[in-house]
Each structure stands twice: as C-alpha cells, then as structure tokens.
Design a protein around this motif. Structure first.
Motif, mmCIF file in Angstrom:
data_model
loop_
_atom_site.group_PDB
_atom_site.id
_atom_site.type_symbol
_atom_site.label_atom_id
_atom_site.label_comp_id
_atom_site.label_asym_id
_atom_site.label_seq_id
_atom_site.Cartn_x
_atom_site.Cartn_y
_atom_site.Cartn_z
ATOM 1 N N TYR A 4 0.849 -1.112 -0.017
ATOM 2 C CA TYR A 4 0.044 -0.105 0.087
ATOM 3 C C TYR A 4 0.953 1.120 -0.071
ATOM 4 C CZ TYR A 4 -2.980 3.789 1.877
ATOM 5 O OH TYR A 4 -3.442 4.934 2.221
ATOM 6 N N LEU A 5 1.816 1.332 0.822
ATOM 7 C CA LEU A 5 2.972 2.391 0.877
ATOM 8 C C LEU A 5 3.579 2.631 -0.555
ATOM 9 C CD1 LEU A 5 4.214 1.884 4.571
ATOM 10 C CD2 LEU A 5 2.529 3.761 3.827
ATOM 11 N N LYS A 6 3.892 1.506 -0.909
ATOM 12 C CA LYS A 6 4.604 1.613 -2.338
ATOM 13 C C LYS A 6 3.907 2.064 -3.295
ATOM 14 C CE LYS A 6 6.937 -1.279 -5.524
ATOM 15 N NZ LYS A 6 7.422 -2.843 -6.058
ATOM 16 N N SER A 7 2.386 1.950 -3.418
ATOM 17 C CA SER A 7 1.546 2.425 -4.339
ATOM 18 C C SER A 7 1.055 3.835 -4.055
ATOM 19 C CB SER A 7 0.347 1.495 -4.313
ATOM 20 O OG SER A 7 -0.444 1.447 -3.391
ATOM 21 N N THR A 8 1.316 4.185 -2.748
ATOM 22 C CA THR A 8 0.936 5.675 -2.483
ATOM 23 C C THR A 8 2.035 6.510 -1.914
ATOM 24 O OG1 THR A 8 0.120 4.966 -0.326
ATOM 25 C CG2 THR A 8 -1.502 5.208 -2.080
ATOM 26 N N PRO A 9 3.108 6.805 -2.581
ATOM 27 C CA PRO A 9 4.500 7.397 -1.817
ATOM 28 C C PRO A 9 4.147 8.771 -1.793
ATOM 29 C CG PRO A 9 4.645 6.936 -4.305
ATOM 30 C CD PRO A 9 3.460 6.382 -3.859
ATOM 31 N N GLY A 10 3.313 9.475 -2.453
ATOM 32 C CA GLY A 10 3.025 10.676 -2.139
ATOM 33 C C GLY A 10 1.800 11.301 -1.177
ATOM 34 N N ARG A 11 1.443 10.347 -0.523
ATOM 35 C CA ARG A 11 0.128 10.780 0.193
ATOM 36 C C ARG A 11 0.621 11.042 1.474
ATOM 37 N NH1 ARG A 11 -4.554 6.172 -0.244
ATOM 38 N NH2 ARG A 11 -5.055 7.464 -1.982
ATOM 39 N N GLY A 12 -0.013 12.000 2.056
ATOM 40 C CA GLY A 12 0.005 12.741 3.294
ATOM 41 C C GLY A 12 -0.811 13.596 3.616
ATOM 42 N N ILE A 36 -6.117 14.064 3.884
ATOM 43 C CA ILE A 36 -5.027 13.259 3.187
ATOM 44 C C ILE A 36 -4.936 13.256 1.632
ATOM 45 C CG2 ILE A 36 -3.946 11.110 3.647
ATOM 46 C CD1 ILE A 36 -5.260 10.709 6.162
ATOM 47 N N THR A 37 -4.071 14.045 1.072
ATOM 48 C CA THR A 37 -3.891 13.753 -0.196
ATOM 49 C C THR A 37 -2.658 13.280 -0.702
ATOM 50 O OG1 THR A 37 -2.768 16.204 -0.215
ATOM 51 C CG2 THR A 37 -5.181 16.102 -0.592
ATOM 52 N N ASP A 38 -2.762 13.147 -2.174
ATOM 53 C CA ASP A 38 -1.824 12.288 -2.935
ATOM 54 C C ASP A 38 -0.978 13.571 -3.786
ATOM 55 O OD1 ASP A 38 0.310 10.711 -4.313
ATOM 56 O OD2 ASP A 38 -0.884 9.249 -4.303
ATOM 57 N N ILE A 39 0.116 13.975 -3.762
ATOM 58 C CA ILE A 39 0.807 14.910 -4.589
ATOM 59 C C ILE A 39 0.930 14.487 -5.764
ATOM 60 C CG2 ILE A 39 1.583 16.151 -2.472
ATOM 61 C CD1 ILE A 39 4.558 15.062 -3.069
ATOM 62 N N TYR A 40 1.057 13.314 -6.010
ATOM 63 C CA TYR A 40 1.423 12.447 -7.302
ATOM 64 C C TYR A 40 0.124 12.258 -8.083
ATOM 65 C CZ TYR A 40 6.168 12.122 -5.503
ATOM 66 O OH TYR A 40 7.371 12.555 -4.695
ATOM 67 N N ALA A 41 -0.901 12.291 -7.292
ATOM 68 C CA ALA A 41 -2.278 11.995 -8.277
ATOM 69 C C ALA A 41 -2.531 13.079 -9.269
ATOM 70 C CB ALA A 41 -3.292 12.127 -6.928
ATOM 71 N N PRO A 42 -3.173 12.481 -10.439
ATOM 72 C CA PRO A 42 -3.361 13.303 -11.353
ATOM 73 C C PRO A 42 -4.371 14.382 -11.069
ATOM 74 C CG PRO A 42 -4.434 11.144 -11.911
ATOM 75 C CD PRO A 42 -3.240 11.093 -10.493
ATOM 76 N N THR A 43 -4.165 15.357 -11.637
ATOM 77 C CA THR A 43 -5.311 16.511 -11.216
ATOM 78 C C THR A 43 -6.328 16.744 -12.389
ATOM 79 O OG1 THR A 43 -3.770 18.205 -12.503
ATOM 80 C CG2 THR A 43 -3.399 18.038 -9.914
#
Length: 273
Positions: free
Chosen positions: A96-104, A266-273
């Motif tokens: 899960y962490l590997k798939s969401t490295p930009g989540r915080g 909690i957002t993912d900075i790498y998620a597509p906008t």
C-alpha cells in the motif's frame, strides 16, 4: 559466528524473495476487510526479528501517516509470536505504501483555530480476548493534528461502555490540545466538539442523572461530566456515515477508506489533477 551470520543472511534473503510477489502487487487499502488476524495453535511461524524490525519502522511511519494507524496497531499486537499470516499483512502495508508514496497530510489556512474531535470504538472487535479497539482524530483550524488507534485495556460489557471509554480518551487529548493552544496564545473561547456516533453513549454523556447501568464506568462518567459542566467540551451526535474515526477501529471498504482520507485532508501529491 560467521556461519551463524551467513545462515541468518540467507534466511533473510529467502523471506524477502518469498514475499517479493506480495510487495509487487499494488494494494489500494492497507488491510483487507473482515481480517481474522490472531494467534492460532496451528499457525506457521515466521522470522520474529524481521517482523519486529518491520513493524517497528511502521510504528514510526504511522506518526505521519494516519491512514496506516489502525493496521499498524493490529500488527504490533503479534510482535512476540508472528506467523506467516501476520507477515503477509505487514507486506500488504508495504504494498500500500509503495502504491501511495506521495500520500500525506495537507495543511490549509482556513481562517480559524477551532478545535474539534471524532471518537469511535469497535465493540469486542478483537477475536482473541474480545477487547474493543478505540480511536480518535483531533482537528485544529480544520486540519488533522493528532490521532490514535489502540486496543482497550479491559473487556467492555456493552458497546456503550466501549464507546464511553473511547470518549474519555478523546477528552484527555482535547484537554491537552486546549492547554497547548492557550500556552502559545490561542486560548479556545468555546467548548470543543467531540463527535460520537453511539446513541447510548451520547445519551449517557449528555444526561447528568445517575445511571445504574454506568456503575462499571463511574470514574469515566464523572470525568466527562465534570468537563461538560465546565463547558470545556460538548458531545454532539454524528451519524455513523460521517464518523471519521471509524477507520481507526476496524478495516473499512475501499470506498469508505477513500472518502475518509478526503475528509481528513490526506492527499496524494502525485495523483493526477
């Protein structure tokens, strides 16, 4: 000693290869719903030192990743006798962490410093000793600042009792945050809202009349009663669908998990906008 070190390194490598396939799979939640993690008589043991090292690192990571707080709390309960199933659960966390490295957490300026909290409990959720798991989220200025997921110390005799013990933990956290804000010059000028989704616990907390059925939680009742009378807290009722602390007490569905993350900021900075 050299031979032992070689054997240990070889064992570590074998375990890594064995679980590599699990790590390569991308997990959308850190734990599956309705998991049955427990200590069983016929369980297959795993390397305890490796398990303890992994969980120890995850405990530190959960200080900044509230999305894994519950599952790390569960995994840490098997530090002395981990099995292959427990190791597989830890590997899922890593996937899960590997798939969401930009989540915080993303902190925003909302123009206020209001303090509020959500508290919840999963009654008799632990299948080993039937103890409940309680958790809370606290917000300052609309931003998540503290959280906790923890198995209660004793067995509760009702869902209201487990919720009431969870409320008491939330009140302690609120009192500490109110003191901290006052120390830095931002004294709260209103009662702090602590949201609860258990109707029985809500009625007990807001009804100051003595209840015979609450004698086993008498200390908690008087503690909460005192803070309510001093108008340091208020306990409004919130529907279970809007209870953010739900994900701190048990495994939830992917949809509920994603909805909760969004509401927690909690957002993912790498998620597509």
């Amino acid at each position: 000693m050299k031979k032992f070190g070689y054997q240990q390194a070889n064992t570590d490598h074998t375990l890594f290869i064995k679980h590599r396939a699990v790590m390569d799979l991308l997990a959308d939640t850190p734990i599956v719903e309705n998991h049955k993690l427990d200590v069983y008589v016929d369980q297959v043991p795993t390397n305890r030192e490796i398990y303890q090292r992994l969980v120890g690192r995850l405990i530190y990571l959960s200080l900044t990743r509230p999305d894994i707080a519950y599952v790390v709390s569960v995994a840490s309960q098997f530090m002395h006798s981990p099995s292959e199933d427990h190791m597989a659960a830890v590997m899922r966390i890593l996937s899960y962490l590997k798939s969401t490295p930009g989540r915080g957490l993303l902190f925003k300026k909302n123009g206020h410093l209001d303090l509020e909290a959500y508290t919840d409990a999963d009654y008799a959720g632990n299948i080993t000793d039937r103890r409940s798991t309680s958790g809370y989220f606290t917000f300052v200025g609309g931003n998540l600042v503290t959280w906790r997921s923890r198995k209660q110390n004793i067995v509760s005799r009702s869902s209201a009792e487990s919720e009431y013990r969870g409320i008491a933990q939330g009140v302690c956290e609120i009192l500490w945050l109110r003191w901290l804000l006052a120390e830095i010059g931002f004294r709260p000028n209103a009662a702090t809202k602590l949201h609860c989704d258990n109707q029985s616990a809500f009625e007990i907390a807001n009804n100051l009349v003595q209840h015979d059925r609450t004698k086993h939680v008498e200390v908690y009742r008087h503690f909460i009663k005192e803070k309510l009378e001093h108008k340091l807290i208020s306990i409004p009722f919130v529907p279970s669908s809007e209870q953010l602390a739900d994900m701190l007490t048990h495994a939830v569905s992917k949809r509920r998990f994603e909805d909760s993350l969004d509401k927690l900021g909690i957002t993912d900075i790498y998620a597509p906008t």
